[in-house]
Design a protein around this motif. Structure first.
Motif, short mmCIF file in Angstrom:
data_model
loop_
_atom_site.label_atom_id
_atom_site.label_comp_id
_atom_site.label_asym_id
_atom_site.label_seq_id
_atom_site.Cartn_x
_atom_site.Cartn_y
_atom_site.Cartn_z
N ASP A 57 0.88 -1.18 0.00
CA ASP A 57 0.00 0.00 0.00
C ASP A 57 0.91 1.22 0.00
O ASP A 57 1.55 1.52 1.00
CB ASP A 57 -0.93 0.00 1.23
N LEU A 58 0.95 1.89 -1.14
CA LEU A 58 1.87 3.03 -1.26
C LEU A 58 1.42 4.22 -0.42
O LEU A 58 2.23 5.11 -0.14
CB LEU A 58 1.98 3.45 -2.74
N SER A 59 0.15 4.25 -0.03
CA SER A 59 -0.30 5.38 0.79
C SER A 59 0.21 5.24 2.22
O SER A 59 0.15 6.19 3.00
CB SER A 59 -1.82 5.50 0.76
N ASP A 60 0.71 4.05 2.56
CA ASP A 60 1.31 3.82 3.88
C ASP A 60 2.80 4.21 3.78
O ASP A 60 3.53 3.61 2.97
CB ASP A 60 1.15 2.33 4.22
N PRO A 61 3.24 5.18 4.59
CA PRO A 61 4.64 5.62 4.46
C PRO A 61 5.63 4.47 4.66
O PRO A 61 6.75 4.53 4.16
CB PRO A 61 4.80 6.67 5.57
N GLU A 62 5.22 3.41 5.37
CA GLU A 62 6.11 2.26 5.59
C GLU A 62 5.97 1.21 4.49
O GLU A 62 6.67 0.19 4.50
CB GLU A 62 5.79 1.58 6.94
N GLY A 63 5.02 1.42 3.55
CA GLY A 63 4.70 0.37 2.56
C GLY A 63 5.90 -0.18 1.81
O GLY A 63 6.14 -1.40 1.82
N VAL A 103 -4.49 15.32 -0.30
CA VAL A 103 -3.29 15.69 -1.07
C VAL A 103 -2.07 14.93 -0.52
O VAL A 103 -1.25 14.41 -1.27
CB VAL A 103 -3.06 17.22 -1.03
N ASP A 104 -2.01 14.83 0.82
CA ASP A 104 -0.90 14.06 1.44
C ASP A 104 -0.92 12.62 0.95
O ASP A 104 0.10 12.07 0.57
CB ASP A 104 -1.04 14.03 2.98
N ARG A 105 -2.11 12.00 0.98
CA ARG A 105 -2.21 10.59 0.57
C ARG A 105 -1.81 10.42 -0.90
O ARG A 105 -1.10 9.49 -1.27
CB ARG A 105 -3.64 10.07 0.79
N LEU A 106 -2.27 11.37 -1.73
CA LEU A 106 -1.95 11.29 -3.16
C LEU A 106 -0.44 11.35 -3.38
O LEU A 106 0.11 10.58 -4.18
CB LEU A 106 -2.64 12.43 -3.90
N PHE A 107 0.21 12.25 -2.68
CA PHE A 107 1.67 12.38 -2.86
C PHE A 107 2.41 11.18 -2.27
O PHE A 107 3.44 10.76 -2.80
CB PHE A 107 2.18 13.71 -2.30
N ARG A 108 1.88 10.60 -1.18
CA ARG A 108 2.51 9.37 -0.66
C ARG A 108 2.41 8.28 -1.72
O ARG A 108 3.35 7.55 -2.00
CB ARG A 108 1.84 8.90 0.64
N THR A 109 1.22 8.16 -2.32
CA THR A 109 0.95 7.07 -3.27
C THR A 109 1.66 7.27 -4.60
O THR A 109 2.26 6.35 -5.15
CB THR A 109 -0.58 6.98 -3.52
N SER A 152 -2.05 16.32 -11.38
CA SER A 152 -1.06 16.85 -12.33
C SER A 152 0.26 17.12 -11.62
O SER A 152 1.34 16.77 -12.12
CB SER A 152 -1.55 18.17 -12.96
N ALA A 153 0.17 17.72 -10.42
CA ALA A 153 1.38 18.07 -9.66
C ALA A 153 2.11 16.82 -9.19
O ALA A 153 3.35 16.77 -9.20
CB ALA A 153 1.02 18.95 -8.47
N SER A 154 1.36 15.78 -8.80
CA SER A 154 2.04 14.57 -8.30
C SER A 154 2.82 13.91 -9.44
O SER A 154 3.95 13.46 -9.25
CB SER A 154 1.02 13.58 -7.71
N LYS A 155 2.26 13.89 -10.64
CA LYS A 155 2.96 13.25 -11.75
C LYS A 155 4.13 14.12 -12.24
O LYS A 155 5.14 13.60 -12.71
CB LYS A 155 1.99 12.96 -12.90
N ALA A 156 3.99 15.44 -12.12
CA ALA A 156 5.11 16.33 -12.48
C ALA A 156 6.25 16.15 -11.48
O ALA A 156 7.43 16.16 -11.85
CB ALA A 156 4.63 17.78 -12.52
N ALA A 157 5.90 15.96 -10.21
CA ALA A 157 6.94 15.75 -9.18
C ALA A 157 7.68 14.44 -9.45
O ALA A 157 8.91 14.39 -9.37
CB ALA A 157 6.30 15.72 -7.79
N LEU A 158 6.95 13.41 -9.80
CA LEU A 158 7.57 12.11 -10.09
C LEU A 158 8.54 12.26 -11.27
O LEU A 158 9.66 11.73 -11.25
CB LEU A 158 6.47 11.10 -10.40
#
Ligand SMILES: NC(=O)c1ccc[n+]([C@@H]2O[C@H](COP(=O)([O-])OP(=O)(O)OC[C@H]3O[C@@H](n4cnc5c(N)ncnc54)[C@H](OP(=O)(O)O)[C@@H]3O)[C@@H](O)[C@H]2O)c1
Length: 276
Positions: A57-63, A103-109, A152-158
């Motif tokens: 689970d990528l939304s889990d910081p420990e994933g 937004v936090d969960r989206l960026f974690r994932t 859009s921002a999450s994919k640009a960050a990646l």
């Protein structure tokens, strides 16, 4: 390296692009590992024969660390030749109204999880002098759209992480590429997380945009077509930095070079029913 000798980890192999890619790679004889947030819920018909399903689970910081830890892959994380960071969350909502937690969960994932997982496979790749990491982005990173700002921002960050890291890693034989798809008919629209306040002043705009977005996705390219581009990147001796597929690519990128930015944004908005 021969295709059949590759050990490939594809995140999110239970539907859409991930599933198509897992099927393609397994048919080529690769050793394929993939992930699901809940592999126990998969029945035998959901599983591609010969593919190993792991929990992530990528939304889990420990994933990612849990996946690579003793209860997951353990030392085998060092054997991964190819990582495809495919799993992702699609999110929509007016910029003003997006909840901070969403937004936090989206960026974690979509960003921090893929970045951490990439860090975990890199030592093995560097040691062997061979590695491929594919970041599945989105054309919305290149052409941002109203009410899709967080996505859009999450994919640009990646893409930013990948493009810079590529320059660090290519001397070791490890190549990072970004694949930016346009609309793909995977049914992702029904899994999209949507945020809109009650009595939102943006409600009409959001509804128009979503209608067009869902229609574009339903008539989009097949996930197999995206999987084929990812396989090209994997098997190339010198994978490209950037691949775009779907939504008539490369046309939008050529137009973006020729037209003023503001006009290009208007075109993107108009394609989603928004007059700007
Ligand atoms: N479809 C499009 O039009 C489109 C366009 C551009 C870019 N993309 C990108 O392409 C990629 C694949 O999209 P798709 O349409 O194939 O998506 P999809 O059919 O919804 O599949 C998403 C996959 O990701 C996994 N997943 C979802 N949330 C997760 C989480 N928090 N942690 C770990 N795994 C998670 C799901 O597995 P489980 O549910 O089993 O956990 C599933 O296997 C995504 O990165 C997406 O952003 C899609």
């Amino acid at each position: 390296m021969a295709e059949s000798a590759l050990t490939v980890l594809v995140t999110g192999g239970t539907s859409g692009v991930g599933r198509a890619l897992v099927e393609t790679l397994a048919a080529k004889g690769c050793t394929v590992l993939t992930t699901s947030r809940d592999p126990d819920r998969l029945d035998p018909t959901d599983r591609v024969p010969g593919v190993r399903y792991l929990r992530l689970d990528l939304s889990d910081p420990e994933g990612p660390d849990t996946l690579a830890g003793p209860g997951g892959l353990g030392g085998e994380i060092g054997d991964i030749d190819v990582l495809v960071n495919n799993a992702g969350e699609s999110q929509s909502g007016p910029f003003e109204e997006l909840p901070a937690e969403a937004v936090d969960r989206l960026f974690r994932t979509n960003v921090f999880g893929p970045v951490r997982l990439s860090q975990l496979v890199l030592p093995g790749m560097r040691r062997r002098g061979f590695g491929r990491i594919i970041m599945v982005g989105s054309m919305l990173a290149s052409f941002p759209l109203a009410h899709r700002s967080s996505y859009s921002a999450s994919k640009a960050a990646l893409r930013g992480f990948a493009t810079a890291a590529r320059q660090e890693l290519s001397p070791f034989g490890v190549w990072i590429s970004v694949v930016e798809p346009g609309s793909i008919a995977t049914g992702i629209g029904s899994r999209r997380t949507k945020y809109l306040d009650e009595d939102s002043p943006y409600a009409a705009d959001v509804s128009t945009m979503l209608e067009h977005l869902d229609a574009n996705e339903q008539s989009g390219i097949s996930p197999e077509k995206v999987a084929a581009v990812i396989v090209d990147a994997i098997v190339s001796p010198r994978p490209r930095e950037f691949y775009a597929v779907g939504s008539r690519a490369p046309l939008p990128f050529l137009l973006a070079r020729a037209l003023p930015r503001g006009l290009m944004s208007k075109i993107v908005a108009a394609q989603h029913g928004l007059r700007r």
